[in-house]
Design an enzyme around this catalytic site. Structure first.
Site, PDB file in Angstrom:
ATOM      1  N   TRP A 102       0.674  -1.211   0.159  1.00 31.56           N
ATOM      2  CA  TRP A 102       0.127  -0.477   0.056  1.00 31.56           C
ATOM      3  C   TRP A 102       0.716   0.933   0.517  1.00 31.56           C
ATOM      4  CZ3 TRP A 102      -4.274  -0.696  -1.782  1.00 31.56           C
ATOM      5  CH2 TRP A 102      -5.542  -1.084  -2.277  1.00 31.56           C
ATOM      6  N   ASP A 166      -0.971   6.770   6.551  1.00 31.29           N
ATOM      7  CA  ASP A 166      -1.719   5.901   6.525  1.00 31.29           C
ATOM      8  C   ASP A 166      -1.787   4.887   7.374  1.00 31.29           C
ATOM      9  OD1 ASP A 166      -3.754   3.987   4.263  1.00 31.29           O
ATOM     10  OD2 ASP A 166      -2.977   3.662   2.657  1.00 31.29           O
ATOM     11  N   LYS A 190     -12.209  -1.299   6.906  1.00 33.24           N
ATOM     12  CA  LYS A 190     -11.209  -2.040   7.090  1.00 33.24           C
ATOM     13  C   LYS A 190     -11.898  -2.058   9.124  1.00 33.24           C
ATOM     14  CE  LYS A 190      -8.991  -2.009   3.671  1.00 33.24           C
ATOM     15  NZ  LYS A 190      -7.797  -2.468   3.315  1.00 33.24           N
TER      16      LYS A 190
HETATM   17  C1  PLP Z   1      -7.750  -1.528   2.037  1.00 30.88           C
HETATM   18  C2  PLP Z   1      -6.234  -0.197   2.285  1.00 30.88           C
HETATM   19  C3  PLP Z   1      -6.090   0.755   0.662  1.00 30.88           C
HETATM   20  C4  PLP Z   1      -7.598   1.016  -0.331  1.00 30.88           C
HETATM   21  O1  PLP Z   1      -7.996   1.122   0.760  1.00 30.88           O
HETATM   22  P1  PLP Z   1      -9.090   1.951  -0.560  1.00 30.88           P
HETATM   23  O2  PLP Z   1     -10.347   2.712   0.064  1.00 30.88           O
HETATM   24  O3  PLP Z   1     -10.501   0.673  -1.610  1.00 30.88           O
HETATM   25  O4  PLP Z   1      -8.714   2.816  -1.436  1.00 30.88           O
HETATM   26  C5  PLP Z   1      -5.318   2.253   1.535  1.00 30.88           C
HETATM   27  N1  PLP Z   1      -4.309   1.312   1.853  1.00 30.88           N
HETATM   28  C6  PLP Z   1      -3.806   0.681   3.146  1.00 30.88           C
HETATM   29  C7  PLP Z   1      -2.732   0.467   4.156  1.00 30.88           C
HETATM   30  C8  PLP Z   1      -5.421  -0.267   2.639  1.00 30.88           C
HETATM   31  O5  PLP Z   1      -4.982  -1.319   4.215  1.00 30.88           O
END
Ligand code: PLP
Length: 357
Positions: A102, A166, A190
């Site tokens: 990611w 993030d 998540k």
């Molecule tokens: C799932 C995830 C993403 C992507 O998220 P979206 O909402 O599908 O764009 C980005 N960063 C991390 C750490 C993730 O776990």
């Protein structure tokens, strides 16, 4: 009712109590005679939900006054572009710490908008040192690599350069010192609730430097001034997130979540470590994720493992497409009984198949 234990990385498992409350209120929210789905986002009822969600989140994370909470559309991947658009200002360059799938996606997207300085690039472990650019507009990292099972247990230091995280997959799994960050973002599916929106926590002084081409609804300063109501937000998703925040508060807040996250992940890693190499963790021991537990086993046994686990009601254990293997996501809403069921299954499976390898 039959509920499986859902180990999916995202959208992930939701608290049953929240789903049941939403079901009770679905067609008639609080006696108003209509569903929340049907309510104007400018009305007092929805604004009240939004306010309560924000207040609960501020309380959970102990967010200081000079940080704003935005509820934005577009998922974390949209933030990969919106962070540079909103934060670059005149700097034109930013630091990215790459530790897995990611963070590499984030830095790849940022490369469309600015000069990216890759401060470190590792796989399966965390960097020993960072090559930081003192002129960077910000330094971006991914607190928990959802696909790789790598987690920062202590956060990088980058001096006066704003730290941007993030936190999509470990948001609300531990207390944070928000003052250490310039900006934190997490898409909801998540550990917050349903897909469809992203929480952005941004320091006040970072809200006024968006590049002119930034879409208005994705401009942090504009959304902040409008209390995230510049256009129609993901109303039902915000409502469910509000219920999830309440659910976390009722269960002791982030201190309690962190303790659970630690003991539950240790329960699974212990089985991996004591399996004599039958299971092998993807991440180095000092940075193993307490949220997304990634491990491999003999390739020919993987489909057997997944099929037998599913037959036991343990579903969505397949690893990320880019990395393969097995991944067990233990978000807050995963019941302890689900973790114990997985632990029991893994032990029995290893005992049954160890000699065959
Ligand atoms: C799932 C995830 C993403 C992507 O998220 P979206 O909402 O599908 O764009 C980005 N960063 C991390 C750490 C993730 O776990």
């Amino acid at each position: 009712m039959k509920r499986c234990y859902n180990f999916a990385a995202g959208p992930g498992t939701m608290p049953l109590e929240v789903l049941e409350q939403a079901q009770r209120e679905f067609t008639d929210w609080q006696g108003r005679g209509l569903s929340l789905l049907e309510m104007p986002f400018t009305g007092d009822d929805f604004k009240g939900i939004m306010r309560r969600a924000r207040t609960s989140l501020r309380r959970l994370l102990n967010i200081p006054e000079r940080y704003h909470i935005l509820f934005m559309a577009g998922g974390a991947s949209a933030q990969f572009a919106l962070v540079p658009l909103n934060l670059l200002g005149t700097a034109g360059r930013a630091d990215y710490i790459e530790t897995g799938h990611w963070s590499r996606r984030a830095s790849g997207e940022a490369g469309r908008y600015c000069a990216v300085n890759v401060a470190a690039s590792t796989s399966g472990r965390l960097p020993q040192r960072l090559r930081l650019d003192p002129g960077a507009a910000y330094c971006h990292f991914t607190s928990n690599e959802t696909a790789d099972g790598v987690q920062f247990h202590a956060f990088p230091a980058c001096g006066d350069v704003p730290l941007v995280a993030d936190m999509t997959s470990d948001f609300l799994t531990r207390p944070l010192e928000v003052e250490k960050f310039g900006l934190i973002y997490a898409s909801a599916q998540k550990n917050i609730g349903p897909a469809g929106f992203t929480v952005v926590i941004v320091r006040d002084d970072l809200c006024d430097r968006a590049l002119p081409a930034t879409p208005t609804v994705f401009n942090y300063g504009r959304q902040q001034a409008a209390e995230s109501l510049l256009n129609t937000p993901a109303t039902f998703a915000v409502y469910l997130a509000d219920l999830v925040f309440q659910w976390v508060i009722e269960r002791g807040g982030l201190g309690a979540m962190a303790e659970r996250s630690r003991t539950r992940s240790e329960q699974i890693y212990r089985i991996v470590d004591e399996s004599d190499g039958f299971y092998r963790a993807l991440a180095a021991p000092d940075c193993r994720s307490r949220v997304n537990i990634c491990f491999t086993l003999a390739a020919e046994l993987e489909p057997v493992f997944l099929a037998e686990a599913a037959a036991h009601g343990l579903i969505n254990l397949k690893g990320h497409g880019a990395l393969g293997g097995i991944r067990a996501s233990l978000y807050n809403a995963m019941p302890d009984a689900g973790v114990s069921a997985l632990a029991g299954f893994m032990q029995a499976f290893a005992a049954q198949h160890a000699n065959a390898v």
